[in-house]
Scaffold this active site. Structure first.
Site, PDB file in Angstrom:
ATOM      1  N   CYS A   1       0.809  -1.227   0.000  1.00  0.00           N
ATOM      2  CA  CYS A   1       0.000   0.000   0.000  1.00  0.00           C
ATOM      3  C   CYS A   1       0.840   1.275   0.000  1.00  0.00           C
ATOM      4  CB  CYS A   1      -0.951   0.016   1.192  1.00  0.00           C
ATOM      5  SG  CYS A   1      -2.248  -1.225   1.049  1.00  0.00           S
TER       6      CYS A   1
ATOM      7  N   HIS B   1      -3.403   7.465   2.820  1.00  0.00           N
ATOM      8  CA  HIS B   1      -3.781   6.176   2.242  1.00  0.00           C
ATOM      9  C   HIS B   1      -5.143   5.778   2.811  1.00  0.00           C
ATOM     10  CE1 HIS B   1      -3.798   2.094   0.958  1.00  0.00           C
ATOM     11  NE2 HIS B   1      -3.577   1.590   2.160  1.00  0.00           N
TER      12      HIS B   1
ATOM     13  N   ASN C   1     -10.135   0.179  -0.099  1.00  0.00           N
ATOM     14  CA  ASN C   1      -8.670   0.241  -0.181  1.00  0.00           C
ATOM     15  C   ASN C   1      -8.221  -0.288  -1.544  1.00  0.00           C
ATOM     16  OD1 ASN C   1      -5.917  -0.014   0.052  1.00  0.00           O
ATOM     17  ND2 ASN C   1      -5.949  -1.083   2.018  1.00  0.00           N
TER      18      ASN C   1
HETATM   19  O1  UT7 Z   1      -3.385  -0.746   3.818  1.00  0.00           O
HETATM   20  C1  UT7 Z   1      -2.844  -1.605   4.762  1.00  0.00           C
HETATM   21  C2  UT7 Z   1      -3.658  -2.832   4.708  1.00  0.00           C
HETATM   22  N1  UT7 Z   1      -4.644  -3.098   5.641  1.00  0.00           N
HETATM   23  C3  UT7 Z   1      -5.081  -2.335   6.676  1.00  0.00           C
HETATM   24  O2  UT7 Z   1      -4.664  -1.268   6.979  1.00  0.00           O
HETATM   25  C4  UT7 Z   1      -6.155  -2.983   7.486  1.00  0.00           C
HETATM   26  C5  UT7 Z   1      -5.963  -2.777   8.951  1.00  0.00           C
HETATM   27  N2  UT7 Z   1      -6.972  -3.450   9.711  1.00  0.00           N
HETATM   28  C6  UT7 Z   1      -8.275  -3.089   9.737  1.00  0.00           C
HETATM   29  O3  UT7 Z   1      -8.678  -2.192   9.024  1.00  0.00           O
HETATM   30  C7  UT7 Z   1      -9.184  -3.752  10.717  1.00  0.00           C
HETATM   31  O4  UT7 Z   1      -8.416  -4.560  11.593  1.00  0.00           O
HETATM   32  C8  UT7 Z   1     -10.301  -4.619  10.073  1.00  0.00           C
HETATM   33  C9  UT7 Z   1     -11.289  -3.733   9.365  1.00  0.00           C
HETATM   34  C10 UT7 Z   1      -9.696  -5.621   9.105  1.00  0.00           C
HETATM   35  C11 UT7 Z   1     -11.041  -5.375  11.166  1.00  0.00           C
HETATM   36  O5  UT7 Z   1     -11.551  -4.441  12.118  1.00  0.00           O
HETATM   37  P1  UT7 Z   1     -11.289  -4.669  13.678  1.00  0.00           P
HETATM   38  O6  UT7 Z   1     -11.998  -3.599  14.376  1.00  0.00           O
HETATM   39  O7  UT7 Z   1      -9.807  -4.782  13.886  1.00  0.00           O
HETATM   40  O8  UT7 Z   1     -12.011  -6.033  13.946  1.00  0.00           O
HETATM   41  P2  UT7 Z   1     -11.431  -7.339  14.611  1.00  0.00           P
HETATM   42  O9  UT7 Z   1     -10.544  -8.064  13.664  1.00  0.00           O
HETATM   43  O10 UT7 Z   1     -10.910  -6.985  15.968  1.00  0.00           O
HETATM   44  O11 UT7 Z   1     -12.748  -8.166  14.794  1.00  0.00           O
HETATM   45  C12 UT7 Z   1     -13.783  -7.772  15.702  1.00  0.00           C
HETATM   46  C13 UT7 Z   1     -14.940  -8.745  15.569  1.00  0.00           C
HETATM   47  C14 UT7 Z   1     -14.497 -10.200  15.593  1.00  0.00           C
HETATM   48  O12 UT7 Z   1     -15.509 -10.936  16.245  1.00  0.00           O
HETATM   49  P3  UT7 Z   1     -15.336 -11.357  17.782  1.00  0.00           P
HETATM   50  O13 UT7 Z   1     -14.116 -12.219  17.804  1.00  0.00           O
HETATM   51  O14 UT7 Z   1     -15.167 -10.084  18.531  1.00  0.00           O
HETATM   52  O15 UT7 Z   1     -16.611 -12.074  18.057  1.00  0.00           O
HETATM   53  C15 UT7 Z   1     -14.446 -10.572  14.136  1.00  0.00           C
HETATM   54  O16 UT7 Z   1     -14.648 -11.960  13.930  1.00  0.00           O
HETATM   55  O17 UT7 Z   1     -15.570  -8.541  14.295  1.00  0.00           O
HETATM   56  C16 UT7 Z   1     -15.607  -9.784  13.572  1.00  0.00           C
HETATM   57  N3  UT7 Z   1     -15.472  -9.496  12.152  1.00  0.00           N
HETATM   58  C17 UT7 Z   1     -16.506  -9.150  11.387  1.00  0.00           C
HETATM   59  N4  UT7 Z   1     -17.814  -9.019  11.661  1.00  0.00           N
HETATM   60  C18 UT7 Z   1     -18.621  -8.648  10.654  1.00  0.00           C
HETATM   61  C19 UT7 Z   1     -14.340  -9.478  11.408  1.00  0.00           C
HETATM   62  N5  UT7 Z   1     -14.642  -9.138  10.142  1.00  0.00           N
HETATM   63  C20 UT7 Z   1     -15.973  -8.939  10.106  1.00  0.00           C
HETATM   64  C21 UT7 Z   1     -16.880  -8.568   9.094  1.00  0.00           C
HETATM   65  N6  UT7 Z   1     -18.180  -8.421   9.408  1.00  0.00           N
HETATM   66  N7  UT7 Z   1     -16.468  -8.324   7.831  1.00  0.00           N
END
Ligand code: UT7
Length: 332
Positions: free
Chosen positions: A116, A256, A286
């Site tokens: 990225c 970004h 993204n």
């Molecule tokens: O450009 C560089 C590349 N990437 C990035 O910069 C991405 C960086 N990361 C992120 O943007 C975030 O970590 C995500 C958007 C990928 C995820 O958001 P988060 O707030 O970090 O969520 P999490 O991984 O902590 O998950 C929270 C909960 C989990 O459930 P439990 O374990 O709390 O019950 C996940 O299983 O949300 C769940 N979850 C979802 N729920 C609904 C994860 N993905 C999804 C989804 N829809 N798509």
């Protein structure tokens, strides 16, 4: 004495027509519009549906948009740098094909890959060639067909990424405008947190790697998020400090577009009001190498000659940094 600075003198962009909304994603994986919007800021993304076309298609369209808008002769372009994490093929650089297709037949071209941060690093490269006095017109294209490496059964990645392309032309400037300073960093601590595991020299493609889904992008979102927030904010703060800039001196932040919460954290560390923070993540998600030029293109009308712009990015590797730029033109 070398008085040449490297300025962006034109921008262009292209996104495919097909709109993949959060509502459609609800039918593919266990997710919902409310979760995606509140956790990422994304409402929809564009997808290149045509299986016969690769990233070069997006890049060519973006470059052609720039060439038409700026009314330049492609034969005058000295160099084409294609920033991409999804080249058409592993070997035979996509930038070479793009340069030939847009008629930049006097240019040499290659690809640059830093996930990225590809476009941000590409800005540094383009600017260095211009500042050296060696070339007069360097075309930097950021393009990615992320849909080609996304697993649409993985809700932690398929909600984030989209396809798109943007382009910027770098030319010499003799008024001190253009790129002023850069703070670029990388750290292999990120090697396992955001990657495509197979298909390279370490794990070449095999029936097994395909069956195990190791040609798709995988990330540990939480860890990537943590590093992204810290490093993008640190880099942006650093570039302000060492150039004696305060929040009042900054006209625009061009970040970004990976997650609205990462952008908000960066803006907050810089003490920037919301109106200076440019975002289009809700429309495109993204797009990896294309986010920065897509923002530059979408908000080109706002920029005035002399405006102070801070660009910042964070990506796989890890790679990250910020660039301090003085905008060089008023849009006609
Ligand atoms: O450009 C560089 C590349 N990437 C990035 O910069 C991405 C960086 N990361 C992120 O943007 C975030 O970590 C995500 C958007 C990928 C995820 O958001 P988060 O707030 O970090 O969520 P999490 O991984 O902590 O998950 C929270 C909960 C989990 O459930 P439990 O374990 O709390 O019950 C996940 O299983 O949300 C769940 N979850 C979802 N729920 C609904 C994860 N993905 C999804 C989804 N829809 N798509």
């Amino acid at each position: 004495m070398n008085n040449i600075t490297a300025a962006i003198t034109a921008v262009g962009a292209y996104v495919p027509d097909y709109v993949l909304t959060n509502k459609i994603l609800e039918t593919l994986v266990d997710t919902n519009d409310e979760w995606i919007t509140s956790r990422t800021g994304i409402k929809e993304r564009r997808i290149l549906k045509d299986d016969t076309k690769g990233t070069s298609f997006l890049a060519i369209k973006a470059a052609q948009d720039l060439i038409a808008k700026a009314n330049i002769d492609p034969l005058e372009i000295d160099m084409v740098i294609m920033a991409t994490a999804t080249p058409d093929m592993p070997v035979a650089a996509s930038g070479v094909y793009v340069a030939t297709e847009i008629g930049a037949t006097n240019a040499f071209a290659y690809d640059l890959q830093a996930a990225c941060s590809s476009f941000l690093y590409g800005m540094s490269t383009a600017a260095a060639y211009i500042q050296s006095g060696r070339y007069k017109k360097v075309l930097l294209i950021g393009a990615d067909k992320m849909s080609s490496i996304v697993d649409y059964t993985d809700r932690t990645t398929c909600i984030i990424f989209g396809d798109g392309a943007g382009a910027a032309l770098f030319e010499p400037n003799y008024e001190g405008l253009g790129l002023q300073d850069e703070y670029l960093r990388s750290d292999a601590v990120g090697r396992d947190f955001l990657k495509i595991d197979a298909g390279g020299s370490l794990h070449p493609a095999s029936i097994q790697t395909v069956e195990e889904g190791r040609h798709n992008i995988k990330q540990d979102g939480k860890t990537v998020f943590k590093y992204a927030v810290t490093n993008m904010a640190d880099a942006s703060e650093m570039i302000l400090k060492r150039n004696n800039l305060t929040n009042a001196d900054v006209d625009w932040l061009v970040p970004h577009q990976a997650n609205k919460r990462i952008i908000d954290a960066t803006a907050s560390r810089m003490n920037l009001e919301d109106s200076k923070v440019l975002m289009n993540i809700e429309k495109y998600g993204n797009t990896t190498s294309a986010t920065l030029p897509l923002v530059l293109n979408d908000f080109e009308n706002l920029f005035k000659k002399g405006d102070t712009i801070i660009l910042a990015a964070f990506g796989g590797g890890f790679t990250w940094g910020s660039i301090y730029l003085k905008w060089a033109y008023d849009k006609k």
